[in-house]
Write a protein that holds these residues in place. Structure first.
Motif, PDB file in Angstrom:
ATOM      1  N   TYR A 113       0.867  -1.473  -0.079  1.00  0.00           N
ATOM      2  CA  TYR A 113      -0.009  -0.172   0.040  1.00  0.00           C
ATOM      3  C   TYR A 113       0.809   1.245  -0.033  1.00  0.00           C
ATOM      4  CZ  TYR A 113      -3.849  -3.175   1.329  1.00  0.00           C
ATOM      5  OH  TYR A 113      -4.657  -4.253   1.108  1.00  0.00           O
ATOM      6  N   ASP A 114       0.452   2.294  -0.797  1.00  0.00           N
ATOM      7  CA  ASP A 114       0.965   3.503  -0.823  1.00  0.00           C
ATOM      8  C   ASP A 114       0.248   4.509   0.239  1.00  0.00           C
ATOM      9  OD1 ASP A 114       2.500   5.522  -1.350  1.00  0.00           O
ATOM     10  OD2 ASP A 114       1.911   5.817  -3.586  1.00  0.00           O
ATOM     11  N   PHE A 115       0.829   4.694   1.456  1.00  0.00           N
ATOM     12  CA  PHE A 115      -0.122   5.491   2.219  1.00  0.00           C
ATOM     13  C   PHE A 115       0.228   7.219   2.074  1.00  0.00           C
ATOM     14  CE2 PHE A 115       0.700   1.809   4.496  1.00  0.00           C
ATOM     15  CZ  PHE A 115      -0.673   1.361   4.832  1.00  0.00           C
ATOM     16  N   HIS A 116      -0.851   7.974   1.927  1.00  0.00           N
ATOM     17  CA  HIS A 116      -0.894   9.410   1.522  1.00  0.00           C
ATOM     18  C   HIS A 116      -1.879   9.957   2.553  1.00  0.00           C
ATOM     19  CE1 HIS A 116       1.667   9.579  -1.923  1.00  0.00           C
ATOM     20  NE2 HIS A 116       1.338   8.490  -2.469  1.00  0.00           N
ATOM     21  N   GLY A 117      -1.644  11.359   2.719  1.00  0.00           N
ATOM     22  CA  GLY A 117      -2.358  12.146   3.597  1.00  0.00           C
ATOM     23  C   GLY A 117      -3.480  13.147   2.732  1.00  0.00           C
ATOM     24  N   THR A 118      -4.014  14.056   3.258  1.00  0.00           N
ATOM     25  CA  THR A 118      -4.669  15.047   2.306  1.00  0.00           C
ATOM     26  C   THR A 118      -3.849  15.796   1.331  1.00  0.00           C
ATOM     27  OG1 THR A 118      -6.087  15.167   4.329  1.00  0.00           O
ATOM     28  CG2 THR A 118      -6.398  16.980   2.427  1.00  0.00           C
ATOM     29  N   HIS A 119      -4.449  15.890   0.013  1.00  0.00           N
ATOM     30  CA  HIS A 119      -4.058  16.433  -0.844  1.00  0.00           C
ATOM     31  C   HIS A 119      -4.665  17.604  -1.220  1.00  0.00           C
ATOM     32  CE1 HIS A 119      -0.897  13.439  -3.004  1.00  0.00           C
ATOM     33  NE2 HIS A 119      -1.094  13.109  -1.794  1.00  0.00           N
TER      34      HIS A 119
END
Length: 98
Positions: free
Chosen positions: A8-14
């Motif tokens: 998984y590639d975890f990202h926050g708010t864009h």
């Protein structure tokens, strides 16, 4: 490394790209280290510009890190009422402020 971290590639708010009619924010450069603040929210670390939704001394403000330059440029919005800071945060996230 766990399989979850590999799969998984975890990202926050864009934040959204600022709209042409986006409200300009009066960013003020932070001369020294930023004063301690409670960070209530932040945008994704994968982007060159990161925003933090901050609170300090009963007021709210947004801190902006521009990592596209070296050294990074750190700026802050004016310190305003918490409700106004929450509105500004939503505007930045929605592309309604820049």
């Amino acid at each position: 490394m766990s399989p979850v971290a590999e799969d998984y590639d975890f990202h926050g708010t864009h934040p959204a790209t600022p709209r042409p009619d986006a409200v300009p924010v009066r960013w003020a450069m932070v001369e020294d280290r930023p004063l301690p603040a409670r960070v209530r929210g932040y945008t994704c670390e994968c982007l060159p510009i990161i925003f933090e939704d901050c609170r300090a001394g009963g007021q709210g403000f947004i801190r902006r890190y521009d990592r596209s330059v070296s050294p990074w440029v750190i700026a802050e919005s004016p310190r305003i009422k918490v409700s106004a800071a929450e509105r500004l945060w939503r505007q930045l996230i929605n592309g309604e402020a820049r």
